[in-house]
Design a protein around this motif. Structure first.
Motif, PDB file in Angstrom:
ATOM      1  N   LEU A  14       0.813  -1.283   0.028  1.00 16.26           N
ATOM      2  CA  LEU A  14       0.094  -0.069  -0.119  1.00 16.26           C
ATOM      3  C   LEU A  14       0.888   1.058   0.134  1.00 16.26           C
ATOM      4  CD1 LEU A  14      -2.709  -1.046   2.133  1.00 16.26           C
ATOM      5  CD2 LEU A  14      -3.165  -0.113  -0.022  1.00 16.26           C
ATOM      6  N   ALA A  15       1.992   1.120   0.727  1.00 19.72           N
ATOM      7  CA  ALA A  15       2.862   2.302   0.832  1.00 19.72           C
ATOM      8  C   ALA A  15       3.701   2.735  -0.713  1.00 19.72           C
ATOM      9  CB  ALA A  15       3.961   2.389   1.638  1.00 19.72           C
ATOM     10  N   GLY A  16       3.916   1.901  -1.616  1.00 17.44           N
ATOM     11  CA  GLY A  16       4.453   2.083  -2.858  1.00 17.44           C
ATOM     12  C   GLY A  16       3.430   2.370  -3.548  1.00 17.44           C
ATOM     13  N   GLU A  34       8.341  -4.780  -8.074  1.00 19.74           N
ATOM     14  CA  GLU A  34       7.739  -5.649  -6.959  1.00 19.74           C
ATOM     15  C   GLU A  34       8.413  -7.107  -7.074  1.00 19.74           C
ATOM     16  OE1 GLU A  34       5.688  -5.604  -4.065  1.00 19.74           O
ATOM     17  OE2 GLU A  34       6.193  -7.737  -4.253  1.00 19.74           O
ATOM     18  N   GLY A  41       1.353  -6.769  -1.061  1.00 15.94           N
ATOM     19  CA  GLY A  41       2.076  -7.019   0.150  1.00 15.94           C
ATOM     20  C   GLY A  41       1.243  -7.757   1.202  1.00 15.94           C
ATOM     21  N   CYS A  43      -1.644  -6.814   2.487  1.00 14.21           N
ATOM     22  CA  CYS A  43      -2.969  -6.436   2.340  1.00 14.21           C
ATOM     23  C   CYS A  43      -3.387  -6.990   0.976  1.00 14.21           C
ATOM     24  CB  CYS A  43      -2.988  -4.902   2.561  1.00 14.21           C
ATOM     25  SG  CYS A  43      -4.787  -4.360   2.438  1.00 14.21           S
ATOM     26  N   HIS A  60      -8.801  -6.674   7.378  1.00 13.96           N
ATOM     27  CA  HIS A  60      -8.698  -5.090   7.580  1.00 13.96           C
ATOM     28  C   HIS A  60      -9.812  -4.227   7.825  1.00 13.96           C
ATOM     29  CE1 HIS A  60      -4.674  -6.697   6.064  1.00 13.96           C
ATOM     30  NE2 HIS A  60      -4.376  -5.627   6.210  1.00 13.96           N
ATOM     31  N   THR A 364       3.118  -6.854  11.811  1.00 11.20           N
ATOM     32  CA  THR A 364       3.388  -5.559  11.798  1.00 11.20           C
ATOM     33  C   THR A 364       4.801  -5.339  13.051  1.00 11.20           C
ATOM     34  OG1 THR A 364       1.969  -5.045  13.679  1.00 11.20           O
ATOM     35  CG2 THR A 364       1.207  -4.840  11.414  1.00 11.20           C
ATOM     36  N   GLY A 389       6.605   2.986   3.734  1.00  7.53           N
ATOM     37  CA  GLY A 389       6.190   1.739   4.572  1.00  7.53           C
ATOM     38  C   GLY A 389       5.625   2.169   5.629  1.00  7.53           C
ATOM     39  N   ASP A 390       4.965   1.221   6.381  1.00  6.20           N
ATOM     40  CA  ASP A 390       4.221   1.503   7.679  1.00  6.20           C
ATOM     41  C   ASP A 390       5.167   1.380   8.940  1.00  6.20           C
ATOM     42  OD1 ASP A 390       5.096  -1.376   8.004  1.00  6.20           O
ATOM     43  OD2 ASP A 390       2.964  -1.961   8.242  1.00  6.20           O
ATOM     44  N   GLU A 401      -3.768   2.888   6.929  1.00  9.39           N
ATOM     45  CA  GLU A 401      -3.555   4.668   7.166  1.00  9.39           C
ATOM     46  C   GLU A 401      -2.062   5.133   7.215  1.00  9.39           C
ATOM     47  OE1 GLU A 401      -5.938   6.827   6.553  1.00  9.39           O
ATOM     48  OE2 GLU A 401      -5.043   8.626   7.386  1.00  9.39           O
ATOM     49  N   ALA A 403       0.785   3.149   6.244  1.00  8.67           N
ATOM     50  CA  ALA A 403       1.121   3.049   5.021  1.00  8.67           C
ATOM     51  C   ALA A 403       1.129   3.952   4.076  1.00  8.67           C
ATOM     52  CB  ALA A 403       1.113   1.525   4.616  1.00  8.67           C
TER      53      ALA A 403
HETATM   54  C1  LIG Z   1      -2.806 -10.243   8.830  1.00  6.76           C
HETATM   55  C2  LIG Z   1      -3.016  -8.758   8.990  1.00  6.76           C
HETATM   56  C3  LIG Z   1      -3.943  -7.834   9.289  1.00  6.76           C
HETATM   57  C4  LIG Z   1      -4.046  -6.553   9.478  1.00  6.76           C
HETATM   58  N1  LIG Z   1      -5.212  -5.707   9.747  1.00  6.76           N
HETATM   59  C5  LIG Z   1      -5.112  -4.563   9.602  1.00  6.76           C
HETATM   60  C6  LIG Z   1      -6.279  -3.764   9.893  1.00  6.76           C
HETATM   61  O1  LIG Z   1      -7.374  -4.427  10.264  1.00  6.76           O
HETATM   62  N2  LIG Z   1      -6.313  -2.627   9.635  1.00  6.76           N
HETATM   63  C7  LIG Z   1      -5.047  -1.763   9.248  1.00  6.76           C
HETATM   64  O2  LIG Z   1      -5.087  -0.581   8.903  1.00  6.76           O
HETATM   65  N3  LIG Z   1      -3.835  -2.525   8.851  1.00  6.76           N
HETATM   66  C8  LIG Z   1      -3.884  -3.787   9.122  1.00  6.76           C
HETATM   67  N4  LIG Z   1      -2.777  -4.550   9.047  1.00  6.76           N
HETATM   68  C9  LIG Z   1      -1.629  -3.757   8.600  1.00  6.76           C
HETATM   69  C10 LIG Z   1      -1.422  -3.397   7.110  1.00  6.76           C
HETATM   70  O3  LIG Z   1      -1.565  -4.374   6.366  1.00  6.76           O
HETATM   71  C11 LIG Z   1       0.127  -2.906   6.890  1.00  6.76           C
HETATM   72  O4  LIG Z   1       0.398  -1.916   7.509  1.00  6.76           O
HETATM   73  C12 LIG Z   1       0.293  -2.367   5.379  1.00  6.76           C
HETATM   74  O5  LIG Z   1      -0.385  -3.504   4.308  1.00  6.76           O
HETATM   75  C13 LIG Z   1       1.398  -2.412   5.179  1.00  6.76           C
HETATM   76  O6  LIG Z   1       2.043  -1.957   3.759  1.00  6.76           O
HETATM   77  P1  LIG Z   1       3.429  -1.500   3.120  1.00  6.76           P
HETATM   78  O7  LIG Z   1       3.273  -1.139   1.894  1.00  6.76           O
HETATM   79  O8  LIG Z   1       4.276  -0.696   4.323  1.00  6.76           O
HETATM   80  O9  LIG Z   1       4.074  -2.956   3.356  1.00  6.76           O
HETATM   81  P2  LIG Z   1       3.857  -4.400   2.724  1.00  6.76           P
HETATM   82  O10 LIG Z   1       2.394  -4.474   2.373  1.00  6.76           O
HETATM   83  O11 LIG Z   1       4.902  -5.363   3.209  1.00  6.76           O
HETATM   84  O12 LIG Z   1       4.707  -3.991   1.152  1.00  6.76           O
HETATM   85  C14 LIG Z   1       6.061  -4.220   0.897  1.00  6.76           C
HETATM   86  C15 LIG Z   1       6.031  -4.679  -0.617  1.00  6.76           C
HETATM   87  O13 LIG Z   1       7.391  -4.800  -0.891  1.00  6.76           O
HETATM   88  C16 LIG Z   1       7.756  -6.120  -1.383  1.00  6.76           C
HETATM   89  N5  LIG Z   1       9.048  -6.194  -1.530  1.00  6.76           N
HETATM   90  C17 LIG Z   1       9.690  -6.847  -0.392  1.00  6.76           C
HETATM   91  N6  LIG Z   1      11.143  -6.838  -0.610  1.00  6.76           N
HETATM   92  C18 LIG Z   1      11.282  -6.304  -1.949  1.00  6.76           C
HETATM   93  C19 LIG Z   1      12.529  -6.147  -2.717  1.00  6.76           C
HETATM   94  N7  LIG Z   1      13.615  -6.382  -2.508  1.00  6.76           N
HETATM   95  N8  LIG Z   1      12.246  -5.457  -4.056  1.00  6.76           N
HETATM   96  C20 LIG Z   1      10.999  -5.384  -4.419  1.00  6.76           C
HETATM   97  N9  LIG Z   1       9.732  -5.271  -3.579  1.00  6.76           N
HETATM   98  C21 LIG Z   1      10.162  -5.726  -2.221  1.00  6.76           C
HETATM   99  C22 LIG Z   1       6.837  -6.928  -0.894  1.00  6.76           C
HETATM  100  O14 LIG Z   1       6.581  -8.169  -1.666  1.00  6.76           O
HETATM  101  C23 LIG Z   1       5.595  -6.184  -0.719  1.00  6.76           C
HETATM  102  O15 LIG Z   1       4.737  -6.237  -1.738  1.00  6.76           O
HETATM  103  C24 LIG Z   1      -2.649  -5.866   8.652  1.00  6.76           C
HETATM  104  C25 LIG Z   1      -1.595  -6.629   8.371  1.00  6.76           C
HETATM  105  C26 LIG Z   1      -1.620  -7.927   8.405  1.00  6.76           C
HETATM  106  C27 LIG Z   1      -0.474  -8.843   8.076  1.00  6.76           C
END
Ligand SMILES: Cc1cc2nc3c(=O)[nH]c(=O)nc-3n(C[C@H](O)[C@H](O)[C@H](O)COP(=O)(O)OP(=O)(O)OC[C@H]3O[C@@H](n4cnc5c(N)ncnc54)[C@H](O)[C@@H]3O)c2cc1C
Length: 446
Positions: A14-16, A34, A41, A43, A60, A364, A389-390, A401, A403
């Protein structure tokens, strides 16, 4: 071959995606890389062969007070893919006493709902809620349970479930200050901000696929299976991105947004400190059509299950900060959690329907005061490299939110790079590499 004026975004969580959508919509050229074969990721949705239907990796829950998430959803045109309860009411069941109630804050920020016993938690008085104001002045190292009286009914029925869900950390360990911030952005804004939003079909259909569609319409370059292994750094600039099978030059007016998880970022960016303690979230998905009158979601107190969600063909249960459960076998978890669901939705406890248990062991970072100290800012010592990122210090817990806000902050920084257009020729090259076998998270299926 260098393409001018691109923003290279690594990681399609979601951040990206939020960064990519904001930049693309603003007319910037975006390249999104990706590592896996899918976006989203932590979500996302996938087809589960055991249940024979699509499920989410985890439920979520979004609230209308998640302003950045709402703006993102509107921008990708996905608002009508969400279901919302008719009123801003959060149903609860106390599995110990059998009591049921709805938390029904009034729409505006003036909390007159506290004076209406039909709107507040049963067994509590308006004065009990004032204790939450202590969180505002809590010291940086204070925990939720250290500041609020954990012996009260209000703590058991509201503060604890809310804190554990928002922080993915037990109330004993979770940061009091961070919980205050959550309260300010939700209950503090009144009932309108507490109205839940749930994807009608799935997380991918609501939050991920429409974003990819928008990016494609804007001719963004999207590469799956592109795992960043290292970065060549020049003089205060990221100069080249090293993927498994190819390299990408970072042009003098290009920017890089590293939106990979914390552990990956720490391996790629020298000297970066990130949160390094993670908490699990456990989800149980049951193939079962819930009674039509069952609420879309409900909080459960006094059992093992914490939140239960009704979906078209599936009932799902979430347990946050689930350290005590992650090593328990899937069959026994499925039985145990179904007992709670059956009591909450008033449906038979046996037989247990077909179930899928999903354990996200590193769901998380753990929102303890000590871990918060390790959150980095979006800026790095390299002018054109920004973190998203989150785990980045947004002042919010690791949530959708948080992220999305981190993605927007990084996108704004990349926008400023572009305006400054500082052309710096790489002089000294410093290289970082990630090991071949590193896996940033672990999913354990039964
Ligand atoms: C089971 C679960 C339930 C949750 N419930 C809630 C909820 O109810 N409400 C809420 O607000 N939040 C919830 N969250 C938290 C929320 O999902 C995360 O905070 C958010 O999705 C994080 O997004 P992100 O982009 O920071 O990280 P990520 O989703 O981890 O994205 C990172 C991306 O980078 C990619 N990547 C990794 N390494 C590399 C690399 N070397 N090169 C290229 N790509 C790479 C990964 O494959 C991934 O797609 C939950 C999380 C989980 C796991």
């Amino acid at each position: 071959m260098t393409s001018p004026d691109r923003v290279h975004i690594v990681g399609a969580g979601l951040a990206g995606l939020a960064a990519a959508v904001a930049l693309s919509a603003g007319g910037r050229r975006v390249a999104l890389y990706e590592a896996s074969q899918h976006a989203g990721g932590r979500c996302r949705s996938f087809f589960d062969s055991e249940l024979g239907c699509r499920i989410d990796n985890g439920n979520h829950l979004l609230l209308a007070g998640n302003t950045a998430a709402l703006a993102y959803i509107e921008r990708i045109g996905a608002l009508d893919t969400f279901e919302r309860p008719e009123a801003p009411a959060i149903p609860f069941v106390d599995l110990g006493s059998g009591e049921r109630w709805e938390l029904r804050p009034n729409p505006g920020p003036l909390p007159w709902w506290l004076f209406d016993p039909r709107r507040r938690v049963p067994g509590t008085s308006p004065g009990d809620y004032l204790q939450a104001l202590r969180l505002r002045r809590a010291p940086a190292d204070a925990t939720v349970a250290g500041v609020l009286d954990s012996g009260t009914l209000l703590f058991r029925r509201l503060w604890q479930p809310f804190a554990v869900a928002a922080l993915n950390t037990s109330a004993k360990q979770g940061s009091a200050r961070l919980f205050w911030r959550v309260l300010v952005e939700t209950l503090g804004r009144g009932g309108a901000a507490c109205r839940g939003l749930m994807p009608r079909e799935g997380l991918s259909e609501s939050l991920i696929d429409p974003a990819l569609a928008l990016l494609r319409r804007h001719d963004a370059e999207i590469r799956f299976g592109a795992r960043l292994r290292g970065i060549d750094f020049g003089d205060r600039q990221a100069a080249e991105l090293l993927f498994d099978a190819h390299r990408v030059s970072v042009g003098p007016s290009d920017s890089v947004i590293l939106a990979a998880p914390a552990s990956v970022a720490a391996r790629l960016v020298p000297g970066l400190t990130v949160p390094d303690d993670h908490a699990p979230i456990l989800n149980a998905h049951y193939r079962y059509v819930a009674p039509a009158e069952a609420p879309l979601f409900a909080g459960l107190v006094g059992g093992t299950a914490e939140w239960v969600f009704r979906k078209p063909e599936v009932i799902s249960v979430t347990v946050s900060a689930a350290d005590r459960l992650v090593d328990e076998p899937a069959d026994s978890l499925a039985e145990r959690l179904w007992r709670d669901v059956a009591a909450a939705y008033r449906i038979p406890a046996t037989p247990v329907p077909p179930a899928r248990i999903v354990k996200e062991r590193r769901a998380t970072f753990r929102a303890t005061p000590a871990q918060l100290q390790r959150r980095p800012a979006a800026a790095t010592q390299w002018n054109n490299l920004h973190l998203a990122g989150d785990y980045v210090d947004t002042g919010l817990p690791a949530t959708v939110e948080g992220a999305i806000r981190s993605g927007l902050i990084a996108a704004a920084r990349a926008g400023r790079d572009h305006n400054a257009s500082a052309a710096v020729i790489p002089v000294t090259i410093q290289r970082t590499q990630t090991p071949e076998t590193t896996e940033d998270r672990q999913r354990v299926l039964p």
